[in-house]
Design an enzyme around this catalytic site. Sequence first.
Site, PDB file in Angstrom:
ATOM      1  N   GLY A 299       0.827  -1.173  -0.037  1.00 54.85           N
ATOM      2  CA  GLY A 299       0.005  -0.119   0.096  1.00 54.85           C
ATOM      3  C   GLY A 299       0.837   1.294   0.019  1.00 54.85           C
ATOM      4  O   GLY A 299       1.971   1.268   0.155  1.00 54.85           O
ATOM      5  N   LYS A 417      -9.717   9.431  11.382  1.00 57.23           N
ATOM      6  CA  LYS A 417     -10.847   9.048  11.437  1.00 57.23           C
ATOM      7  C   LYS A 417     -11.249   8.285  12.492  1.00 57.23           C
ATOM      8  O   LYS A 417     -12.578   7.738  12.692  1.00 57.23           O
ATOM      9  CB  LYS A 417     -11.167   8.386  10.009  1.00 57.23           C
ATOM     10  CG  LYS A 417     -11.286   9.332   8.750  1.00 57.23           C
ATOM     11  CD  LYS A 417     -11.057   8.930   7.473  1.00 57.23           C
ATOM     12  CE  LYS A 417     -10.908   9.824   6.333  1.00 57.23           C
ATOM     13  NZ  LYS A 417      -9.845  10.374   6.477  1.00 57.23           N
ATOM     14  N   LYS A 429     -11.239   1.426  12.497  1.00 58.62           N
ATOM     15  CA  LYS A 429      -9.893   1.777  13.269  1.00 58.62           C
ATOM     16  C   LYS A 429      -9.954   2.045  14.691  1.00 58.62           C
ATOM     17  O   LYS A 429      -8.960   1.559  15.576  1.00 58.62           O
ATOM     18  CB  LYS A 429      -9.340   2.696  12.330  1.00 58.62           C
ATOM     19  CG  LYS A 429      -9.027   2.346  10.750  1.00 58.62           C
ATOM     20  CD  LYS A 429      -8.207   1.383  10.753  1.00 58.62           C
ATOM     21  CE  LYS A 429      -6.670   2.035  10.882  1.00 58.62           C
ATOM     22  NZ  LYS A 429      -5.757   0.864  10.607  1.00 58.62           N
ATOM     23  N   VAL A 468      -7.040  13.077  -2.499  1.00 60.06           N
ATOM     24  CA  VAL A 468      -7.846  14.031  -3.243  1.00 60.06           C
ATOM     25  C   VAL A 468      -6.832  14.741  -4.401  1.00 60.06           C
ATOM     26  O   VAL A 468      -7.504  15.036  -5.425  1.00 60.06           O
ATOM     27  CB  VAL A 468      -8.421  15.108  -2.607  1.00 60.06           C
ATOM     28  CG1 VAL A 468      -9.523  14.757  -1.815  1.00 60.06           C
ATOM     29  CG2 VAL A 468      -7.473  16.088  -1.892  1.00 60.06           C
TER      30      VAL A 468
END
Length: 637
Positions: A299, A417, A429, A468
Amino acid sequence: MFLDRIAIFLIQLPRSSKKFIVFSVDIFIAIITVWLAFCLRFDDFVEITVSQIWAMSTSVLISIPLFAAHGLYRAVYRYSSWFAALSLMRALSIYAAIYSLIFTVIGVNGVPRSIGLMQPILLFIFIGVSRLFAKSLLNRRIYNDFKSNSIAIALIYGAGAAGRQLASGLRQDTGIKPVAFVDDDPSYWGNSINGLRVYPPHDIPRLLDSGLGITDVLLAMPSASRFRQRQILAHLSKLSIHVRILPGLAHLANGIVKIEDIREVEIDDILGRESVRADEELLHQNIMDKVVLVSGAGGSIGSELCRQILAQKPKILVLFELNEYALYAIERELSQLTPSLQIIPILGSVLDRGKLTRVFDQFGVQTVYHAAAYKHVPMIEMNPASGVLNNVFGTLNAVDAAYESKVETFVLVSTDKAVRPTNVMGCSKRIAELVLQAKGLQAQELDMCSTKLTMVRFGNVLGSSGSVVPVFREQIKRGGPITVTHPEIIRYFMTIPEAAQLVIQAGSMGEGGDVMVLDMGEPVKIVDLAKRMIHLSGFSHKDDGNPDGDIEIHFTGLRPGEKLYEELLIGGNILHTSHPRIMRAAENALPWGELSPLLLELEVAIESENGDLIMMLLKKIVPEFNHRIDSEDILKD
């Protein structure tokens, strides 16, 4: 035209043929300048005599070896600079001294002594003119390409050494034409450097409107601080001009800059902070000469962790990854970087506890960085069972395997988050954090603290998958519109390398069960970020105030489970550490005796794909979970 055809023919010749042509021209010039010197001496055209042949032969035998020794036959005329001119002057000066010594000071029968002075002067003029003519002829083709192609007209920001090299190099290129300099130093203002006038920064808006047709600004200040570069970029982002950045000075060592050497402005150039020197002891502590495993190694965060770990010289690096291609890519990259290090790629899932234990035991894993997680908020909203199963029970499996195999250090990569979550991903999480806290408390109670557990919590990472930034860049390439969920949405940002390095240092600072929080700097309004990217790409923002602009921003509404802003702390209890960017959060934890039965219920609900029960149990485990939408579970009846 005829000259263009000659230029194309010469450019396309093999290098050996070009050298032969230059060599032959120099021999001809050496011979003809001796004859011309005799003609000037006797004020008439003269016939070639034996004494002239001796003078001609001597000229050739002295000049050609001298020119070769000074590298004049290695120079590329199109790219020749004052360095090449200095070499030519040095060679000709030595030639003049030797030739005049032979024919003027010593003297040769049949050769007037004045020939020893006149011929070197003529040789200097003819050789110099031949070089200038060749450069002009070859650059003529380039100039015509400038006129016929759509080129960039550039203003160079920075008139120092890097900017001058850039201007010199770009004059030989076919894609960018420099027209002026801008510099912060007032001593440069009003002067001309390399034929380009230097202006103060406050003149940039006037220059853009001056009719020069400027399309680009090239930031040529590689030695400037990140803070100063951000200031300049912030100023330029208001002008709707395409901005590009010069690479480091190492790339300019040969004095030639190609278009591909100049990179686009990256978003971390705009938002990145001045780097804080890493604590080498913290970086080494859990890695050097140890067996290190990274889960989710393919990742964006996991792969950067691997790169940073590699620099700390582990004994063995184990890559644990579910995605086959991602594992192949990172293993190949790391193996090329450090061929001598043993890198072990393991294709597997963190849901396979047995495999985790076998891997930990077989390779004697001492440090684990657990980055394997599903993290895309809307995707997990539609697939809550899979998201919770991977993020919660994958973490539980990894922790249990670490305890069983007596791993020394276990670091969970968490997220902002997880703080007062409003979506399933954030809640999963937070439960993963609670698992580590509960396991740590249980180990203390049972006096079996063989594994040190640490959680590291941080916000958005620039350029990571799902960020983004790459989405905005792609939308700008397509001509827009840029999509932003809400005009007031705010996020913290950090570069991937900085995040990975801080995770390693924070993991070394944990004492067991700690929640370490990274200082993310100032939060950024996403709509402002979008506007900056539009302007620095050379476009204007199209809105009601500027209906003729290039790219619009469309607001699509908050996505399922999305917050307007993220937090890094649940409560206000925070302790500072010795590192300026790492803090320790003092947060409540559930004992394992309370958490364990709730996890068993959650596991049953996941197996039955009971979305309503999953949501109920998530809220029971994490009371601050405020799921603001109806379930998006695509498998819900």
